[in-house]
Design an enzyme around this catalytic site. Structure first.
Site, mmCIF file in Angstrom:
data_model
loop_
_atom_site.group_PDB
_atom_site.id
_atom_site.type_symbol
_atom_site.label_atom_id
_atom_site.label_comp_id
_atom_site.label_asym_id
_atom_site.label_seq_id
_atom_site.Cartn_x
_atom_site.Cartn_y
_atom_site.Cartn_z
ATOM 1 N N GLU A 285 0.807 -1.223 0.000
ATOM 2 C CA GLU A 285 0.000 0.000 0.000
ATOM 3 C C GLU A 285 0.839 1.270 0.000
ATOM 4 O O GLU A 285 0.433 2.299 -0.531
ATOM 5 C CB GLU A 285 -0.935 -0.001 1.217
ATOM 6 C CG GLU A 285 -2.104 -0.959 1.146
ATOM 7 C CD GLU A 285 -1.711 -2.377 1.539
ATOM 8 O OE1 GLU A 285 -2.556 -3.259 1.475
ATOM 9 O OE2 GLU A 285 -0.524 -2.592 1.907
ATOM 10 N N ASP A 327 18.421 21.929 -28.691
ATOM 11 C CA ASP A 327 18.472 23.064 -29.602
ATOM 12 C C ASP A 327 19.882 23.639 -29.563
ATOM 13 O O ASP A 327 20.643 23.403 -28.616
ATOM 14 C CB ASP A 327 17.442 24.108 -29.160
ATOM 15 C CG ASP A 327 17.301 25.232 -30.168
ATOM 16 O OD1 ASP A 327 17.529 24.991 -31.361
ATOM 17 O OD2 ASP A 327 16.971 26.351 -29.745
#
Length: 886
Positions: A285, A327
């Site tokens: 859990e 870039d």
């Protein structure tokens, strides 16, 4: 000098035509066209809803299993257990929701570009209107500093240069003219067009609006941003796959137990309760909560290093990245034009402009004769560049405040660095006349009065400037032309310089009165960022492929790639966007060429998406860095989008998963390292949680098959899972950095989060703890004659302690037991102390003891509990000595 307006070459959507180029549209016609074609604004994309973000937090296999267990608990009357499970689900969901809430709007920044007012010619007068009121057929009146509000065809132009780097990726401002360009011309070479969202750096123009709103180039990019779909992150996919494994384990164990119990004639309710206990035991859990906290802790670490993570799972995703598209402009380079190469009096120089501690620029010769920079010829070239110039620098030594064309600013910076006092120069040389640059002459010239003499300075294209000069030998001029072509092929923008000084006042056409003296050539380049080389080397060492994808010129891109060590000095492979148009990505040859190439130039936004998709289909985890509007779709499409925060546009930042506030490529390497650490920590605590949970499964299952009672109750299992398991797991999840992780290639993204070796260890760890705990349980019941309730209490505390101490088995490699990353982790010790205090509270506080159905333990029971907790550690360490983990 203005070009003659032309109407016959203008091609507009719908073949619009304005009635008069001198008066523009009438207000009435403008209103009609606005009604017909709509407002000049980008379509608003509906942001992700709050409910969608919240739903994503609970949409996982593990949550479904827990929800089913809660429903069954309510059905059989165990409401306390049902509410406890629901509480676990809600806590995890709210944690993830709060941390992701701020990342739900990805398109708002694009709309901010529409707020600039525009000047148009209407009703024969220049009027200022909101940019969203522009329509097709309007005539724009544009000056330096204006943000262009729509796509437009140039009618008249005067010395116009436009910064299109945010749209095309090209660092050098584009010089505009009225000369028509072909339809298939790349965006960066359409010199007769203006594009929405770009900025005018110099000159003025009139232009006819032909595209508005979503039909503009910016609008097309906005559409791609909205259409680019994010795939599930690698961690989300791996955890989901793990959850599917767990659900089959849970169903298999529960079904088998129900069948065996039914055949034995056991009570149905008891069988169902035990099956629920198995389901709760099988599901860790705390795994989602621990993963969320581990990622959030990584976010905080990176935030301290000026890396802002917007999407929680992006931290781990970057750690698994094995391909980065970067870039060029503003990412690998400074996005600032500088003088780099000079040719003076037949000598070639390569220079570098460094900034000293006081902020002033210092000229350093990298290649060439250092002594010649003090020669009169060198000083003359610097002087001409400063005089034939309309840019401005501040009066201080630093060059940070600047105004004007970036190339002219670069000439002033270079002149100041070479020793020229700009203030004194302009005081001594008083400008008398100027011949402005035009697309026809391709030159700029100034006439200055210095004392009683006149000084003529010229700069421009080498063909035109050299034609005005006096040459002793025609071959000398040809040699300069060849060198200029070689510099251009090497990615440099070149300008030639010439001068003449006379005591006679020149005529109006002062450049043609007499022959000029040739002064030399200057090559300009957007210089690379200093820290990039080290960062790229670190990427190579870490097995990460870095690929440059830019809209800039191929030669410029190749040169920068070599300067930053992205590629080797001999590599020449560059693929352009035009070449990509003919690529067949299903072809083996084209695929190999794509994989071998590290530099892609003149690439448009749509092609960036195709390239990212190509690598993603190859099974790679793709990162994308960028700062411009043109990068936004690729930033969103990639597995991890990384935007530059200083130089980057708001559009790029909103589309990305991460923003680098310092624009440092080095921060990417830091983020990759942090991502790898987080993934290793997550893998480590999953091994811990699953081995603990599997021990619970084995305890319940083996006890059931052996028909020796129920040593653990469902609520006791849930308590162990969310308390005594979770805190040590959290401590493992926020473990310290491991520098060795950056010395090895990234993990295979196709492999699951747990390897076969991990599963073997999990089963082994679980069996050792199970045997130890069940042995104590059997001894307490059969040898000491304790009641089932007392045996249940001993089992609960024995398993809790065994799992707490199990955390010391999770250190990596061959490190020593008493000196490793686990024992040095202060959070581990804090978690153990906290959990032991909670265990004492459950026994000595009646409220908790009653809820968990526990009995008060005595000294003999405590001895059994300590033995059951310590023995597994001793056994596991003995096995690790005999069979060390690699």
């Amino acid at each position: 000098m203005s070009a003659t307006p032309r109407q016959n070459s203008i091609e507009e959507p719908g073949k619009l035509a304005i009635t008069d180029l001198k008066t523009g549209l009438s207000s009435q016609e403008a209103a009609l066209r606005t009604e017909q074609f709509g407002l000049n604004e980008l379509e608003q994309v509906k942001p992700e809803s709050i409910w969608s973000i919240l739903l994503r937090q609970v949409n996982s296999v593990i949550v479904w299993i827990l929800a089913a267990a809660a429903i069954v608990s309510f059905f059989i009357g165990d409401t306390l257990e049902g509410f406890a499970v629901i509480a676990v689900i809600l806590i995890n969901a709210m944690t993830g929701f709060i941390l992701e809430y701020n990342a739900r709007q990805s398109m708002e920044a694009l709309r901010k570009l529409d707020t600039t007012p525009a000047r148009v010619l209407r009703d024969g007068k220049i009027k200022e209107v909101p940019s969203d009121q522009l329509t097709m057929g309007d005539i724009l009146i544009l000056e330096a500093g204006d943000l262009i509000p729509a796509d437009a065809r140039i009618l008249e132009v005067n010395q116009l240069t436009v910064d299109e780097s945010a749209l095309t990726g090209e660092s050098v401002p584009s010089q505009k003219s009225t000369d028509p360009s072909a339809e298939d011309t790349p965006l960066g070479d359409r010199h007769d067009w203006l594009f929405k969202g770009t900025a005018i750096t110099n000159g003025n123009a009139k232009a006819l609006v032909t595209k508005i709103g979503q039909s503009t180039e910016l609008g097309k990019i906005a559409t791609m941003v909205s259409e680019a779909k994010r795939t599930a992150t690698p961690l989300e996919a791996k955890l989901d796959a793990l959850g599917k494994v767990l659900i089959w384990v849970t169903l298999g164990m529960a079904t088998l137990f129900l069948i065996v119990g039914f055949l034995r004639g056991q009570e149905i309710k008891q069988l169902i309760e035990t099956a629920v206990a198995l389901a709760i035991a099988a599901i860790p859990e705390g795994m989602s909560v621990v993963a969320t906290v581990a990622l959030a802790y990584g976010m905080l670490r990176l935030a301290e290093k000026k890396v802002i993570v917007k999407r929680l799972s992006a931290v781990e995703t970057l750690g698994g990245t094995n391909v980065i598209f970067t870039d060029k402009t503003g990412t690998l380079t400074q996005n600032k034009i500088e003088v780099q190469t000079l040719r003076v009096a037949g000598n070639d120089f390569t220079i570098r402009l460094d900034t000293n501690n006081e902020g002033a620029r210092k000229l350093e010769v990298i290649k060439g004769d250092q002594e010649l920079i003090h020669s009169p010829d060198f000083e003359m070239l610097s002087r001409i560049g400063a005089l034939v110039n309309n840019a401005q620098l501040d009066s201080k030594k630093s060059d940070r405040k600047e105004l004007g064309d970036p190339v002219e600013v670069a000439l002033l910076v270079y002149a100041r660095a070479s020793g020229i006092d700009l203030h004194k120069l302009h005081k001594d040389y008083k400008r008398q006349a100027e011949q402005a640059f035009s697309s026809d002459t391709r030159m700029m010239a100034t006439l200055d009065l210095v004392g009683t003499d006149y000084f003529i300075g010229v700069k421009g294209a080498v063909e035109e400037v050299s034609a005005l000069c006096n040459w002793d030998n025609p071959e000398d001029r040809n040699r300069e032309l060849e060198i200029s072509e070689a510099m251009a092929a090497d990615g440099l923008r070149t300008l030639a310089f010439a001068y003449r000084q006379t005591d006679r006042k020149p005529g109006e056409n002062f450049t043609n009165d007499e022959k000029l003296t040739y002064a030399g050539l200057i090559g300009f380049l957007d210089p690379p960022r200093k820290e990039v080389i080290k960062s790229l080397n670190a990427c190579h060492e870490a097995g990460i492929k870095v690929i440059m994808v830019t809209g800039d010129h191929p030669a410029t891109s190749l040169k920068i790639a070599k300067q930053v060590n992205l590629i080797g000095p001999e590599e020449q492979l560059v693929i352009t966007g035009k070449e990509l148009e003919s690529f067949d990505f299903s072809s083996a040859d084209d695929q190999n060429k794509m994989i071998q190439c590290h530099v892609f130039a003149r690439v448009n936004p749509a092609q960036k998406l195709d390239m990212i998709d190509f690598y993603q289909k190859q099974g790679d985890i793709v990162g994308m860095t960028g700062d411009g509007v043109n990068d936004a779709p690729a930033l969103k499409k990639s597995d991890i989008g990384i935007a530059m925060g200083l130089r980057g546009t708001a559009v790029a930042a909103e589309a990305a998963d991460m923003v680098l506030k310092d624009d440092s490529f080095a921060s990417i390497v830091l983020a990759i390292e942090q991502g790898r650490v987080i993934f290793e920590n997550i893998r480590k605590f999953i091994v811990f949680l699953l081995s603990c949970n599997m021990s619970e499964i084995f305890v319940v299952t083996f006890a059931g098959f052996l028909n020796v009672g129920s040593p653990l109750l469902p609520l006791q299992i849930l308590f162990i899972n969310i308390i005594t398991d979770v805190f040590p797991a959290l401590a493992l999840g926020v473990g310290k950095d491991n520098k060795k992780l950056m010395k090895s290639p990234p993990r295979d993204p196709k492999q699951p989060i747990l390897q076969m070796a991990d599963w073997k260890r999990i089963v082994f760890y679980a069996l050792v703890m199970t045997i130890s705990v069940l042995g104590v349980y059997w001894y307490a019941i059969n040898q000491l004659g304790l009641s089932p309730e007392e045996g249940n209490t001993i089992t609960f505390y024995a398993l809790s302690l065994a799992q707490l101490l199990h955390v010391f088995n999770l250190y990596s490699g061959k490190l020593r037991f008493f000196s490793n990353e686990v024992t040095r982790n202060k959070f581990i010790w804090m978690a153990l102390v906290l959990c032991i205090l909670i265990m004492f509270a459950t026994n000595y506080i009646p409220f908790f003891r009653q809820i968990l159905s526990l009995q008060i333990i005595d000294i003999n029971s405590l001895k059994l509990i300590l033995a059951a907790g310590i023995v597994p550690v001793l056994v596991i360490q003995a096995v690790r000595i005999l069979y060390p983990i690699k």
